[in-house]
Design an enzyme around this catalytic site. Structure first.
Site, PDB file in Angstrom:
ATOM      1  CG  ASP A   9      39.621  49.630  46.841  1.00  0.00           C
ATOM      2  OD1 ASP A   9      40.233  49.724  47.916  1.00  0.00           O
ATOM      3  OD2 ASP A   9      38.961  48.630  46.527  1.00  0.00           O
ATOM      4  CD  GLU A  41      38.358  44.544  46.358  1.00  0.00           C
ATOM      5  OE1 GLU A  41      38.890  43.701  47.119  1.00  0.00           O
ATOM      6  OE2 GLU A  41      37.757  45.541  46.790  1.00  0.00           O
ATOM      7  CG  HIS A  53      35.677  44.446  50.938  1.00  0.00           C
ATOM      8  ND1 HIS A  53      36.606  45.331  51.438  1.00  0.00           N
ATOM      9  CD2 HIS A  53      35.031  43.941  52.011  1.00  0.00           C
ATOM     10  CE1 HIS A  53      36.535  45.349  52.763  1.00  0.00           C
ATOM     11  NE2 HIS A  53      35.592  44.507  53.132  1.00  0.00           N
ATOM     12  CG  ASP A  83      35.503  49.020  48.892  1.00  0.00           C
ATOM     13  OD1 ASP A  83      34.314  49.088  49.265  1.00  0.00           O
ATOM     14  OD2 ASP A  83      36.242  48.053  49.157  1.00  0.00           O
TER      15      ASP A  83
END
Length: 238
Positions: A7, A9, A153, A158
């Site tokens: 994942d 960001e 998040h 995640d």
């Protein structure tokens, strides 16, 4: 089989507008079991984070000022994922940002798919649950994965949640949702070949840690169902 659940960001939603990665997080699975190994790093994007992204991630611009740039960690990141299968939710988004960072780091780095194949769990979920919401939060609720710790998040949490969702979606139990008695999209019915056993099957007893993990999964299903789930009732009756 080695799989890496990944994942990221970012500073914003559009890589074509020059938005950058601010976090990469990876969780390792070997033969569908979490190993406890992970890779996680924050990144200095050399640009401001959009207000919307800042609200979602809780990451401030000042926090990233002393963090490494992507080119500083590219070698260790690629070494961690190389040769695995990447599992990503909405892979087009994450892979697009990763490929853009690799291009900035140098033409010799190529693209993510030069290092490993990519499995998109969003596409998988859309095939299994057509017409339903298939965000990570929605899948957690549907599959009984406890996401109560996900206030914001964050890449690592995640990735850990996605690992649980992927394992639940591919555990073999979710085929109950698929309606085997119905016809396929092409109008043809599935043909089931009778199973013929040539020898007595081996019976494997669950280890205590597996029983504990099973109990936690049932607890999460009970919580999602607002009472005793059907799986708990079946276990009680057995």
């Amino acid at each position: 089989m080695r799989q890496i659940v990944l994942d990221t960001e970012t500073t914003g939603l559009e890589v074509r507008q020059g938005h950058r990665l601010i976090e990469i997080a990876c969780v390792e699975l070997i033969e569908r079991r979490p190993t406890g190994r992970h890779y996680q790093t924050y990144l200095n994007p050399d640009r401001a984070i959009d207000e919307g992204a800042r609200e979602v991630t809780g990451i401030a611009d000042e926090f990233l000022l002393d963090k490494p740039h992507f080119e500083d960690v590219v070698e260790e990141f690629l070494a961690f994922i190389k040769g695995s299968e990447l599992i990503i939710h909405n892979a087009t988004f994450d892979v697009g940002f990763l490929d853009a960072e690799l291009a900035r780091a140098g033409a010799d780095y190529g693209r993510i798919r030069d290092y490993c194949p990519v499995l998109d769990t969003l596409l998988m979920a859309r095939e299994r649950y057509p017409g339903q919401r298939n965000s990570l939060d929605a899948l957690c609720k549907r599959l009984g994965v406890d996401n109560s710790a996900r206030d914001l998040h964050g890449g690592l949490i995640d990735a850990q949640l996605l690992a649980d969702v992927y394992l639940a979606m591919t555990s073999g139990q979710v085929v109950l949702d698929l309606g085997f008695e119905g016809a396929s999209e092409g109008g043809e019915r599935a043909v089931v070949t009778p199973l013929v056993l040539s020898r007595r099957p081996r019976v494997f007893r669950a280890a205590q840690d597996e029983l504990d993990a099973h109990g936690k999964r049932l607890d999460a299903l009970d919580k999602s169902a607002g009472g005793q789930s059907i799986w708990r009732r079946l276990e009680t009756e057995a």
